[in-house]
Design a protein around this motif. Sequence first.
Motif, PDB file in Angstrom:
ATOM      1  N   MET A   1       1.854 -17.326 -19.154  1.00 44.27           N
ATOM      2  CA  MET A   1       1.463 -17.808 -17.845  1.00 44.27           C
ATOM      3  C   MET A   1       0.040 -18.355 -17.855  1.00 44.27           C
ATOM      4  SD  MET A   1       2.570 -17.815 -14.607  1.00 44.27           S
ATOM      5  CE  MET A   1       1.877 -18.052 -13.015  1.00 44.27           C
ATOM      6  N   SER A   2      -0.820 -17.839 -18.771  1.00 43.95           N
ATOM      7  CA  SER A   2      -2.214 -18.287 -18.753  1.00 43.95           C
ATOM      8  C   SER A   2      -2.344 -19.751 -19.143  1.00 43.95           C
ATOM      9  CB  SER A   2      -3.066 -17.418 -19.670  1.00 43.95           C
ATOM     10  OG  SER A   2      -2.666 -17.583 -21.002  1.00 43.95           O
ATOM     11  N   SER A   3      -1.460 -20.260 -20.018  1.00 42.57           N
ATOM     12  CA  SER A   3      -1.563 -21.675 -20.376  1.00 42.57           C
ATOM     13  C   SER A   3      -1.235 -22.567 -19.191  1.00 42.57           C
ATOM     14  CB  SER A   3      -0.644 -21.994 -21.553  1.00 42.57           C
ATOM     15  OG  SER A   3       0.703 -21.818 -21.180  1.00 42.57           O
ATOM     16  N   THR A   4      -0.401 -22.110 -18.284  1.00 46.82           N
ATOM     17  CA  THR A   4      -0.104 -22.913 -17.105  1.00 46.82           C
ATOM     18  C   THR A   4      -1.248 -22.875 -16.102  1.00 46.82           C
ATOM     19  OG1 THR A   4       1.037 -21.090 -16.011  1.00 46.82           O
ATOM     20  CG2 THR A   4       2.382 -22.581 -17.328  1.00 46.82           C
ATOM     21  N   ARG A   5      -2.073 -21.846 -16.181  1.00 53.01           N
ATOM     22  CA  ARG A   5      -3.202 -21.748 -15.257  1.00 53.01           C
ATOM     23  C   ARG A   5      -4.379 -22.600 -15.707  1.00 53.01           C
ATOM     24  NH1 ARG A   5      -3.110 -15.410 -13.537  1.00 53.01           N
ATOM     25  NH2 ARG A   5      -1.096 -15.503 -12.540  1.00 53.01           N
ATOM     26  N   THR A   6      -4.381 -23.056 -16.934  1.00 54.95           N
ATOM     27  CA  THR A   6      -5.466 -23.908 -17.415  1.00 54.95           C
ATOM     28  C   THR A   6      -5.046 -25.367 -17.475  1.00 54.95           C
ATOM     29  OG1 THR A   6      -4.827 -23.465 -19.698  1.00 54.95           O
ATOM     30  CG2 THR A   6      -6.549 -22.067 -18.751  1.00 54.95           C
ATOM     31  N   LYS A   7      -3.886 -25.668 -16.979  1.00 55.55           N
ATOM     32  CA  LYS A   7      -3.358 -27.031 -16.990  1.00 55.55           C
ATOM     33  C   LYS A   7      -3.758 -27.773 -15.714  1.00 55.55           C
ATOM     34  CE  LYS A   7       1.120 -29.314 -17.078  1.00 55.55           C
ATOM     35  NZ  LYS A   7       2.561 -29.140 -17.047  1.00 55.55           N
ATOM     36  N   PHE A   8      -3.890 -29.103 -15.804  1.00 56.53           N
ATOM     37  CA  PHE A   8      -4.186 -29.917 -14.626  1.00 56.53           C
ATOM     38  C   PHE A   8      -2.907 -30.136 -13.826  1.00 56.53           C
ATOM     39  CE2 PHE A   8      -4.139 -34.146 -12.652  1.00 56.53           C
ATOM     40  CZ  PHE A   8      -5.160 -33.965 -11.737  1.00 56.53           C
ATOM     41  N   TYR A   9      -2.971 -29.876 -12.531  1.00 52.52           N
ATOM     42  CA  TYR A   9      -1.853 -30.086 -11.616  1.00 52.52           C
ATOM     43  C   TYR A   9      -2.291 -30.970 -10.452  1.00 52.52           C
ATOM     44  CZ  TYR A   9       0.667 -26.162 -13.738  1.00 52.52           C
ATOM     45  OH  TYR A   9       1.317 -25.341 -14.599  1.00 52.52           O
ATOM     46  N   LEU A  10      -1.337 -31.681  -9.886  1.00 58.65           N
ATOM     47  CA  LEU A  10      -1.566 -32.356  -8.614  1.00 58.65           C
ATOM     48  C   LEU A  10      -1.520 -31.296  -7.525  1.00 58.65           C
ATOM     49  CD1 LEU A  10       0.864 -35.378  -9.040  1.00 58.65           C
ATOM     50  CD2 LEU A  10      -1.602 -35.360  -9.408  1.00 58.65           C
ATOM     51  N   ASP A  11      -2.452 -31.345  -6.609  1.00 52.92           N
ATOM     52  CA  ASP A  11      -2.483 -30.377  -5.511  1.00 52.92           C
ATOM     53  C   ASP A  11      -1.882 -31.037  -4.271  1.00 52.92           C
ATOM     54  OD1 ASP A  11      -2.950 -28.370  -3.713  1.00 52.92           O
ATOM     55  OD2 ASP A  11      -5.081 -28.165  -4.175  1.00 52.92           O
ATOM     56  N   LYS A  12      -0.579 -30.883  -4.110  1.00 56.93           N
ATOM     57  CA  LYS A  12       0.130 -31.534  -2.997  1.00 56.93           C
ATOM     58  C   LYS A  12      -0.200 -30.900  -1.642  1.00 56.93           C
ATOM     59  CE  LYS A  12       2.690 -34.392  -5.445  1.00 56.93           C
ATOM     60  NZ  LYS A  12       2.807 -35.800  -5.253  1.00 56.93           N
ATOM     61  N   GLN A  13      -0.641 -29.624  -1.641  1.00 57.40           N
ATOM     62  CA  GLN A  13      -0.958 -28.964  -0.374  1.00 57.40           C
ATOM     63  C   GLN A  13      -2.196 -29.570   0.282  1.00 57.40           C
ATOM     64  OE1 GLN A  13      -0.366 -27.015  -3.188  1.00 57.40           O
ATOM     65  NE2 GLN A  13       1.676 -26.327  -2.647  1.00 57.40           N
ATOM     66  N   ARG A  14      -3.169 -30.025  -0.526  1.00 57.47           N
ATOM     67  CA  ARG A  14      -4.403 -30.601   0.019  1.00 57.47           C
ATOM     68  C   ARG A  14      -4.472 -32.109  -0.220  1.00 57.47           C
ATOM     69  NH1 ARG A  14      -9.487 -27.694  -2.076  1.00 57.47           N
ATOM     70  NH2 ARG A  14      -8.605 -28.291  -4.063  1.00 57.47           N
ATOM     71  N   ALA A  15      -3.359 -32.722  -0.501  1.00 55.00           N
ATOM     72  CA  ALA A  15      -3.333 -34.139  -0.878  1.00 55.00           C
ATOM     73  C   ALA A  15      -3.544 -35.052   0.319  1.00 55.00           C
ATOM     74  CB  ALA A  15      -1.989 -34.468  -1.521  1.00 55.00           C
ATOM     75  N   LYS A  16      -4.191 -36.187   0.049  1.00 53.79           N
ATOM     76  CA  LYS A  16      -4.262 -37.271   1.030  1.00 53.79           C
ATOM     77  C   LYS A  16      -3.210 -38.325   0.678  1.00 53.79           C
ATOM     78  CE  LYS A  16      -7.662 -35.803   3.531  1.00 53.79           C
ATOM     79  NZ  LYS A  16      -7.436 -35.288   4.846  1.00 53.79           N
ATOM     80  N   TRP A  17      -3.155 -38.700  -0.611  1.00 55.27           N
ATOM     81  CA  TRP A  17      -2.117 -39.636  -1.047  1.00 55.27           C
ATOM     82  C   TRP A  17      -1.148 -38.937  -1.997  1.00 55.27           C
ATOM     83  CZ3 TRP A  17      -6.540 -43.477  -1.786  1.00 55.27           C
ATOM     84  CH2 TRP A  17      -6.713 -44.197  -0.609  1.00 55.27           C
ATOM     85  N   SER A  18      -1.606 -38.688  -3.210  1.00 55.88           N
ATOM     86  CA  SER A  18      -0.687 -38.059  -4.160  1.00 55.88           C
ATOM     87  C   SER A  18      -1.235 -36.766  -4.743  1.00 55.88           C
ATOM     88  CB  SER A  18      -0.338 -39.031  -5.289  1.00 55.88           C
ATOM     89  OG  SER A  18      -1.503 -39.412  -5.978  1.00 55.88           O
ATOM     90  N   GLY A  19      -2.423 -36.365  -4.366  1.00 57.27           N
ATOM     91  CA  GLY A  19      -2.968 -35.079  -4.789  1.00 57.27           C
ATOM     92  C   GLY A  19      -3.812 -35.111  -6.045  1.00 57.27           C
ATOM     93  N   VAL A  20      -4.170 -36.306  -6.534  1.00 57.84           N
ATOM     94  CA  VAL A  20      -4.965 -36.385  -7.760  1.00 57.84           C
ATOM     95  C   VAL A  20      -6.374 -35.841  -7.528  1.00 57.84           C
ATOM     96  CG1 VAL A  20      -5.956 -37.942  -9.481  1.00 57.84           C
ATOM     97  CG2 VAL A  20      -3.623 -38.305  -8.688  1.00 57.84           C
ATOM     98  N   CYS A  21      -7.054 -36.304  -6.513  1.00 65.48           N
ATOM     99  CA  CYS A  21      -8.421 -35.833  -6.230  1.00 65.48           C
ATOM    100  C   CYS A  21      -8.423 -34.340  -5.906  1.00 65.48           C
ATOM    101  CB  CYS A  21      -9.048 -36.623  -5.091  1.00 65.48           C
ATOM    102  SG  CYS A  21      -9.424 -38.325  -5.531  1.00 65.48           S
ATOM    103  N   ALA A  22      -7.460 -33.889  -5.149  1.00 64.03           N
ATOM    104  CA  ALA A  22      -7.369 -32.459  -4.840  1.00 64.03           C
ATOM    105  C   ALA A  22      -7.075 -31.657  -6.103  1.00 64.03           C
ATOM    106  CB  ALA A  22      -6.298 -32.212  -3.786  1.00 64.03           C
ATOM    107  N   GLY A  23      -6.277 -32.209  -7.003  1.00 65.86           N
ATOM    108  CA  GLY A  23      -6.001 -31.545  -8.269  1.00 65.86           C
ATOM    109  C   GLY A  23      -7.240 -31.465  -9.146  1.00 65.86           C
ATOM    110  N   ILE A  24      -8.014 -32.541  -9.182  1.00 65.37           N
ATOM    111  CA  ILE A  24      -9.265 -32.529  -9.938  1.00 65.37           C
ATOM    112  C   ILE A  24     -10.218 -31.495  -9.349  1.00 65.37           C
ATOM    113  CG2 ILE A  24     -11.331 -33.880 -10.513  1.00 65.37           C
ATOM    114  CD1 ILE A  24      -9.459 -36.351 -10.669  1.00 65.37           C
ATOM    115  N   ALA A  25     -10.288 -31.438  -8.029  1.00 63.92           N
ATOM    116  CA  ALA A  25     -11.151 -30.454  -7.370  1.00 63.92           C
ATOM    117  C   ALA A  25     -10.700 -29.036  -7.690  1.00 63.92           C
ATOM    118  CB  ALA A  25     -11.143 -30.682  -5.860  1.00 63.92           C
TER     119      ALA A  25
END
Length: 126
Positions: A1-25
């Motif tokens: 599970m720890s490898s999935t926690r260090t992976k980059f994800y799109l954050d759709k919950q805080r997304a404006k368009w597709s969640g890239v900026c929220a994922g980076i944040a």
Amino acid sequence: MSSTRTKFYLDKQRAKWSGVCAGIADYTGINVMWIRIAAIVATVTFAFPWTLVAYWIAAKSADPKPIELYGDKKDLEFWQGVRQSPRRTARDVKSRFREIDRRLADMELYYTSNNSALSNEIEKLR
């Protein structure tokens, strides 16, 4: 599970368009507003086509963040620290374990020493 926690994800919950900026944040721990401002400034000033291409590639290639990826806010902050500086996080964890070990050694010394008051209380309980 720890490898999935260090992976980059799109954050759709805080997304404006597709969640890239929220994922980076989420990945870096930087406030999403600053990431969005930096993306807008980069797009407008000097890298117009490349920032849009990079944004589109990130939006298409990254997976959406699982809803229950982190247990709580403290868990989120820990994994952001792991992503930002794994060595510092390992050093902090080692330090916490040394402190726990020291406290356990102190308790063990207290209970195994010749403490007549403690022995008397234990005998009273029997």
